[in-house]
Design a protein around this motif. Sequence first.
Motif, PDB file in Angstrom:
ATOM      1  N   GLN A 169      20.093   2.446 -25.752  1.00  8.83           N
ATOM      2  CA  GLN A 169      20.010   1.275 -24.872  1.00  8.83           C
ATOM      3  C   GLN A 169      19.372   1.603 -23.523  1.00  8.83           C
ATOM      4  OE1 GLN A 169      23.861  -0.526 -24.622  1.00  8.83           O
ATOM      5  NE2 GLN A 169      23.742  -1.319 -26.695  1.00  8.83           N
ATOM      6  N   LYS A 170      18.490   2.585 -23.493  1.00  5.93           N
ATOM      7  CA  LYS A 170      17.869   3.000 -22.235  1.00  5.93           C
ATOM      8  C   LYS A 170      17.165   1.839 -21.533  1.00  5.93           C
ATOM      9  CE  LYS A 170      16.994   7.852 -23.191  1.00  5.93           C
ATOM     10  NZ  LYS A 170      15.973   8.888 -23.321  1.00  5.93           N
ATOM     11  N   ASP A 171      16.397   1.050 -22.297  1.00  7.95           N
ATOM     12  CA  ASP A 171      15.673  -0.068 -21.681  1.00  7.95           C
ATOM     13  C   ASP A 171      16.637  -1.124 -21.153  1.00  7.95           C
ATOM     14  OD1 ASP A 171      13.201   1.107 -22.153  1.00  7.95           O
ATOM     15  OD2 ASP A 171      12.978   0.139 -24.110  1.00  7.95           O
TER      16      ASP A 171
ATOM     17  N   PHE B 177      20.130  -2.404 -14.314  1.00 10.49           N
ATOM     18  CA  PHE B 177      19.938  -1.848 -12.970  1.00 10.49           C
ATOM     19  C   PHE B 177      19.020  -2.749 -12.144  1.00 10.49           C
ATOM     20  CE2 PHE B 177      18.077   0.801  -9.731  1.00 10.49           C
ATOM     21  CZ  PHE B 177      19.138   1.577  -9.291  1.00 10.49           C
ATOM     22  N   LEU B 178      17.896  -3.158 -12.734  1.00 14.29           N
ATOM     23  CA  LEU B 178      16.928  -3.995 -12.027  1.00 14.29           C
ATOM     24  C   LEU B 178      17.522  -5.331 -11.596  1.00 14.29           C
ATOM     25  CD1 LEU B 178      13.662  -3.418 -14.068  1.00 14.29           C
ATOM     26  CD2 LEU B 178      14.013  -2.950 -11.638  1.00 14.29           C
ATOM     27  N   ASN B 179      18.431  -5.870 -12.400  1.00 15.87           N
ATOM     28  CA  ASN B 179      18.985  -7.194 -12.132  1.00 15.87           C
ATOM     29  C   ASN B 179      20.324  -7.162 -11.397  1.00 15.87           C
ATOM     30  OD1 ASN B 179      16.879  -8.809 -13.374  1.00 15.87           O
ATOM     31  ND2 ASN B 179      17.554  -7.889 -15.280  1.00 15.87           N
TER      32      ASN B 179
ATOM     33  N   SER C 257      13.981   7.981 -14.452  1.00 13.95           N
ATOM     34  CA  SER C 257      13.350   6.798 -15.046  1.00 13.95           C
ATOM     35  C   SER C 257      13.339   5.617 -14.075  1.00 13.95           C
ATOM     36  CB  SER C 257      14.071   6.413 -16.344  1.00 13.95           C
ATOM     37  OG  SER C 257      15.320   5.805 -16.072  1.00 13.95           O
ATOM     38  N   LEU C 258      14.219   5.637 -13.080  1.00 14.75           N
ATOM     39  CA  LEU C 258      14.289   4.537 -12.110  1.00 14.75           C
ATOM     40  C   LEU C 258      13.222   4.640 -11.027  1.00 14.75           C
ATOM     41  CD1 LEU C 258      18.158   4.429 -11.551  1.00 14.75           C
ATOM     42  CD2 LEU C 258      16.794   2.964 -13.051  1.00 14.75           C
ATOM     43  N   ILE C 259      12.760   5.850 -10.751  1.00 17.66           N
ATOM     44  CA  ILE C 259      11.796   6.076  -9.668  1.00 17.66           C
ATOM     45  C   ILE C 259      10.543   5.217  -9.849  1.00 17.66           C
ATOM     46  CG2 ILE C 259      10.240   7.819  -8.665  1.00 17.66           C
ATOM     47  CD1 ILE C 259      13.054   8.294  -7.761  1.00 17.66           C
ATOM     48  N   LYS C 260      10.155   5.014 -11.083  1.00 21.56           N
ATOM     49  CA  LYS C 260       8.917   4.291 -11.373  1.00 21.56           C
ATOM     50  C   LYS C 260       9.079   2.774 -11.303  1.00 21.56           C
ATOM     51  CE  LYS C 260       8.036   8.050 -14.505  1.00 21.56           C
ATOM     52  NZ  LYS C 260       8.428   8.476 -15.814  1.00 21.56           N
ATOM     53  N   LEU C 261      10.298   2.287 -11.187  1.00 21.70           N
ATOM     54  CA  LEU C 261      10.548   0.847 -11.225  1.00 21.70           C
ATOM     55  C   LEU C 261      10.281   0.181  -9.879  1.00 21.70           C
ATOM     56  CD1 LEU C 261      13.904   0.831 -13.246  1.00 21.70           C
ATOM     57  CD2 LEU C 261      11.586   0.529 -14.118  1.00 21.70           C
TER      58      LEU C 261
ATOM     59  N   ARG D 166      24.477  15.173  -1.142  1.00 19.75           N
ATOM     60  CA  ARG D 166      23.264  15.136  -0.313  1.00 19.75           C
ATOM     61  C   ARG D 166      22.067  14.638  -1.123  1.00 19.75           C
ATOM     62  NH1 ARG D 166      24.015  21.027   2.600  1.00 19.75           N
ATOM     63  NH2 ARG D 166      25.912  20.486   3.718  1.00 19.75           N
ATOM     64  N   TYR D 167      21.987  15.121  -2.357  1.00 17.77           N
ATOM     65  CA  TYR D 167      20.901  14.662  -3.234  1.00 17.77           C
ATOM     66  C   TYR D 167      20.997  13.153  -3.471  1.00 17.77           C
ATOM     67  CZ  TYR D 167      18.480  13.456  -7.493  1.00 17.77           C
ATOM     68  OH  TYR D 167      17.699  12.805  -8.401  1.00 17.77           O
ATOM     69  N   LEU D 168      22.205  12.662  -3.742  1.00 18.04           N
ATOM     70  CA  LEU D 168      22.381  11.239  -4.038  1.00 18.04           C
ATOM     71  C   LEU D 168      21.968  10.363  -2.857  1.00 18.04           C
ATOM     72  CD1 LEU D 168      25.797  11.490  -5.925  1.00 18.04           C
ATOM     73  CD2 LEU D 168      23.528  11.089  -6.940  1.00 18.04           C
ATOM     74  N   GLU D 169      22.287  10.808  -1.661  1.00 16.39           N
ATOM     75  CA  GLU D 169      21.885  10.047  -0.472  1.00 16.39           C
ATOM     76  C   GLU D 169      20.361  10.025  -0.343  1.00 16.39           C
ATOM     77  OE1 GLU D 169      22.734   9.693   4.320  1.00 16.39           O
ATOM     78  OE2 GLU D 169      23.623  11.363   3.213  1.00 16.39           O
ATOM     79  N   LYS D 170      19.720  11.179  -0.517  1.00 20.31           N
ATOM     80  CA  LYS D 170      18.255  11.237  -0.431  1.00 20.31           C
ATOM     81  C   LYS D 170      17.601  10.416  -1.546  1.00 20.31           C
ATOM     82  CE  LYS D 170      17.805  15.696   1.837  1.00 20.31           C
ATOM     83  NZ  LYS D 170      17.364  17.093   1.700  1.00 20.31           N
ATOM     84  N   PHE D 171      18.152  10.539  -2.747  1.00 21.15           N
ATOM     85  CA  PHE D 171      17.624   9.787  -3.894  1.00 21.15           C
ATOM     86  C   PHE D 171      17.657   8.289  -3.615  1.00 21.15           C
ATOM     87  CE2 PHE D 171      18.820   7.343  -7.679  1.00 21.15           C
ATOM     88  CZ  PHE D 171      17.661   7.487  -8.429  1.00 21.15           C
ATOM     89  N   THR D 172      18.793   7.818  -3.106  1.00 18.89           N
ATOM     90  CA  THR D 172      18.950   6.387  -2.838  1.00 18.89           C
ATOM     91  C   THR D 172      17.942   5.916  -1.789  1.00 18.89           C
ATOM     92  OG1 THR D 172      21.296   6.566  -3.372  1.00 18.89           O
ATOM     93  CG2 THR D 172      20.620   4.602  -2.197  1.00 18.89           C
ATOM     94  N   LYS D 173      17.756   6.697  -0.753  1.00 20.22           N
ATOM     95  CA  LYS D 173      16.796   6.331   0.292  1.00 20.22           C
ATOM     96  C   LYS D 173      15.362   6.359  -0.227  1.00 20.22           C
ATOM     97  CE  LYS D 173      19.820   7.465   4.091  1.00 20.22           C
ATOM     98  NZ  LYS D 173      20.167   8.372   5.175  1.00 20.22           N
ATOM     99  N   ARG D 174      15.050   7.331  -1.076  1.00 17.97           N
ATOM    100  CA  ARG D 174      13.706   7.390  -1.671  1.00 17.97           C
ATOM    101  C   ARG D 174      13.440   6.165  -2.543  1.00 17.97           C
ATOM    102  NH1 ARG D 174      14.221  13.642  -3.076  1.00 17.97           N
ATOM    103  NH2 ARG D 174      13.617  14.440  -1.038  1.00 17.97           N
ATOM    104  N   MET D 175      14.504   5.647  -3.119  1.00 17.02           N
ATOM    105  CA  MET D 175      14.377   4.444  -3.965  1.00 17.02           C
ATOM    106  C   MET D 175      14.300   3.182  -3.099  1.00 17.02           C
ATOM    107  SD  MET D 175      15.004   5.135  -7.444  1.00 17.02           S
ATOM    108  CE  MET D 175      15.934   3.731  -7.944  1.00 17.02           C
ATOM    109  N   GLN D 176      14.419   3.360  -1.788  1.00 15.22           N
ATOM    110  CA  GLN D 176      14.415   2.266  -0.815  1.00 15.22           C
ATOM    111  C   GLN D 176      15.576   1.304  -1.070  1.00 15.22           C
ATOM    112  OE1 GLN D 176      10.386   0.753  -0.993  1.00 15.22           O
ATOM    113  NE2 GLN D 176       9.647   2.444   0.266  1.00 15.22           N
TER     114      GLN D 176
END
Length: 189
Positions: free
Chosen positions: A13-15, A21-23, A48-52, A79-89
């Motif tokens: 169920q990846k898609d 997540f998108l909705n 897989s979320l970075i490209k969305l 620390r990674y999770l915080e940076k990841f979230t910010k990179r995802m805007q």
Amino acid sequence: KPVPVYYLANQKQKDKQKDIFLNSEIIIIIFPLYTDCMPGIVKEFFESLIKLKFTIPKKIGFVVQSGFPETIHSIYVERYLEKFTKRMQCEYLGTVIKGGVEGIQIMPPIMTKRLFTRFETLGEYFAKNEEFSPKINKILRKPFKMSPVRVFIFKLISRTGLTNFYWNSNLKKNNAYISRFDKPFEEEN
């Protein structure tokens, strides 16, 4: 009010998981820490979320639990999770860390009641405020680092074999106990 829960373990169920997540506007991702690392399935999902492209603004929070008694083991993934979230805007809602939950599924209810109550209270607070309770998060993070007295007691208890009880019982159940010290990738001299 109940909220939907989705499991990344269902790889078919990846898609659908990406669509959810998108909705979604508010997302809490919960995962265990395995030997100081997030599980590969979680990392793969993040990548897989970075490209969305998002049309709905997102707020993302995390809950990380581990068997390590000290929460210091989880600060790097935090620390990674915080940076990841910010990179995802996206807006970072924080990370709740709880260590020392190894073997929780075999513990009697009297040993888990306080922990589960704290998580229920954390969830109620989140539902009302759309943020994690700083007070409960601080409580859950203890101990950050074990005191010298606790380290000494832990060393004494480990000599009895009790600290490995959970893992050894799983090894025995899976007929792997006899192989627990094998080193299949070690070069022979």
